[in-house]
Motif scaffolding. Structure first.
Motif, mmCIF file in Angstrom:
data_model
loop_
_atom_site.group_PDB
_atom_site.id
_atom_site.type_symbol
_atom_site.label_atom_id
_atom_site.label_comp_id
_atom_site.label_asym_id
_atom_site.label_seq_id
_atom_site.Cartn_x
_atom_site.Cartn_y
_atom_site.Cartn_z
ATOM 1 N N GLU A 197 3.436 4.762 4.579
ATOM 2 C CA GLU A 197 4.431 5.607 3.904
ATOM 3 C C GLU A 197 3.993 6.044 2.510
ATOM 4 O O GLU A 197 3.657 5.192 1.664
ATOM 5 C CB GLU A 197 5.721 4.785 3.799
ATOM 6 C CG GLU A 197 6.977 5.604 3.700
ATOM 7 C CD GLU A 197 8.172 4.684 3.441
ATOM 8 O OE1 GLU A 197 8.375 3.739 4.235
ATOM 9 O OE2 GLU A 197 8.861 4.904 2.425
ATOM 10 N N GLY A 198 3.947 7.331 2.298
ATOM 11 C CA GLY A 198 3.674 7.881 0.970
ATOM 12 C C GLY A 198 2.247 7.687 0.463
ATOM 13 O O GLY A 198 1.938 8.065 -0.668
ATOM 14 N N ALA A 199 1.387 7.136 1.282
ATOM 15 C CA ALA A 199 0.009 6.879 0.819
ATOM 16 C C ALA A 199 -0.751 8.184 0.634
ATOM 17 O O ALA A 199 -0.583 9.121 1.416
ATOM 18 C CB ALA A 199 -0.711 5.989 1.825
ATOM 19 N N LYS A 200 -1.556 8.222 -0.429
ATOM 20 C CA LYS A 200 -2.408 9.391 -0.656
ATOM 21 C C LYS A 200 -3.820 9.005 -0.199
ATOM 22 O O LYS A 200 -4.527 8.272 -0.887
ATOM 23 C CB LYS A 200 -2.393 9.785 -2.138
ATOM 24 C CG LYS A 200 -1.016 10.314 -2.579
ATOM 25 C CD LYS A 200 -0.981 10.672 -4.026
ATOM 26 C CE LYS A 200 -0.255 9.686 -4.937
ATOM 27 N NZ LYS A 200 0.914 8.967 -4.457
ATOM 28 N N LEU A 249 0.810 -1.231 0.000
ATOM 29 C CA LEU A 249 0.000 0.000 0.000
ATOM 30 C C LEU A 249 0.841 1.279 0.000
ATOM 31 O O LEU A 249 0.295 2.376 -0.161
ATOM 32 C CB LEU A 249 -0.940 0.026 1.216
ATOM 33 C CG LEU A 249 -2.150 -0.922 1.157
ATOM 34 C CD1 LEU A 249 -2.989 -0.768 2.422
ATOM 35 C CD2 LEU A 249 -3.008 -0.659 -0.076
ATOM 36 N N LYS A 250 2.156 1.123 0.163
ATOM 37 C CA LYS A 250 3.029 2.310 0.194
ATOM 38 C C LYS A 250 2.867 3.137 -1.082
ATOM 39 O O LYS A 250 2.937 2.587 -2.186
ATOM 40 C CB LYS A 250 4.485 1.885 0.337
ATOM 41 C CG LYS A 250 4.796 1.415 1.740
ATOM 42 C CD LYS A 250 6.249 0.983 1.871
ATOM 43 C CE LYS A 250 6.480 0.323 3.198
ATOM 44 N NZ LYS A 250 7.625 -0.579 3.212
ATOM 45 N N GLY A 251 2.625 4.421 -0.914
ATOM 46 C CA GLY A 251 2.501 5.332 -2.051
ATOM 47 C C GLY A 251 1.206 5.184 -2.837
ATOM 48 O O GLY A 251 1.018 5.848 -3.856
#
Ligand code: GLN
Length: 272
Positions: free
Chosen positions: A167-170, A146-148
């Motif tokens: 981390e980096g998830a929108k 799911l990162k990013g």
């Protein structure tokens, strides 16, 4: 004493007797209806895109679900009526905290930060978060993927908090869980992080569109929220819940909505 005085005395006594008996009878008759009107009504806040806990029946327009049945059943045991008040999930804890509503019953996870604002009943459901993706997605297989990514969540939920830590998830927050699923289907999001029993419910019958991937995340317990310090109401809720567990009605409702028996040992009894 003159005849007149005796007469008035008798009349006074007669009036006295009538009023005593009259009052007595009236009281007996009035008793049940008096109790009826004294039965309190508690307002119950919930967000209705959370089946099988609470949702709006598409045909009847009625609010239905495990939570709705449960709070009504607790009311039957404890002698109160409930008035349902639909609202955004992110407003429920605050509404209970300020006393705008009496109870929050909406699959609300008992959490330390929420315990600072409201009190919770003993847990009534053991839950967890899970990840939903489109059926045609072969790249997201679990939380590590799911990162990013673009993640749809319901605003103010434990799922939203979980997603925001990736981390980096929108992360995009929606008012309704239905909107999260719509967004995922339309390609506006890569995944949803939301409560697993609710995800399972949305996927049922829509397996061509959605699937759950990976292990469930974070074990959670749901509780009924009561205004901080309102011990009288909290005691009523806990007592009603216990009665329903003892008389089998809790198990009946659980089976009705989840199609399985409740866990042998219900979580949180150790916290009671
Ligand atoms: N259990 C989750 C929470 O408390 C979600 C509840 C909900 O969306 N109704 O945050």
């Amino acid at each position: 004493m003159s005849r007149k005085a005796i007469k008035s005395l008798l009349i006074i006594m007669l009036i006295g007797l009538i009023s005593v008996f009259g009052f007595g009878c009236g009281n007996e008759q009035a008793a049940p209806s008096e109790n009826e009107t004294e039965k309190p009504t508690y307002t119950v806040a919930f967000e209705a895109t959370f089946p099988p806990f609470e949702s709006k029946d598409a045909e009847t327009g009625e609010f239905v679900g495990f939570d709705i049945d449960l709070i009504r059943a607790i009311g039957e045991e404890e002698g109160f009526d409930v008035q349902l008040m639909e609202m955004g999930f992110d407003g429920i804890v605050a509404a209970v905290q300020t006393g705008n509503v009496d109870l929050g019953v909406s699959g609300i996870t008992i959490r330390e930060d929420r315990l600072e604002s409201v009190d919770f009943s003993t847990p009534y459901y053991h839950s967890a978060l899970s990840i939903v993706v489109r059926t045609d997605n072969d790249t997201i297989k679990g939380v590590e993927d799911l990162k990013g990514k673009r993640i749809a969540v319901q605003i103010g939920t434990t799922g939203a908090d979980y997603a925001k830590k990736i981390e980096g998830a929108k992360v995009t927050e929606y008012d309704a869980v239905t909107d999260c699923f719509l967004e995922l289907k339309n390609g506006g999001a890569d995944a949803i992080v939301n409560d697993n029993p609710v995800n399972l419910n949305y996927i049922k019958g829509n397996e061509q569109d959605y699937k759950i991937v990976g292990d469930t995340l974070e074990s959670e317990y749901y509780g009924i929220a009561v205004k901080k310090g309102n011990k009288e109401l909290l005691d009523k809720i806990n007592s009603g819940l216990q009665k329903l567990k003892d008389n089998g009605k809790f198990a009946e409702l659980y089976k009705k909505w989840f199609e399985v028996d409740p866990p042998e040992y219900l979580p949180g009894e150790e916290n009671a």
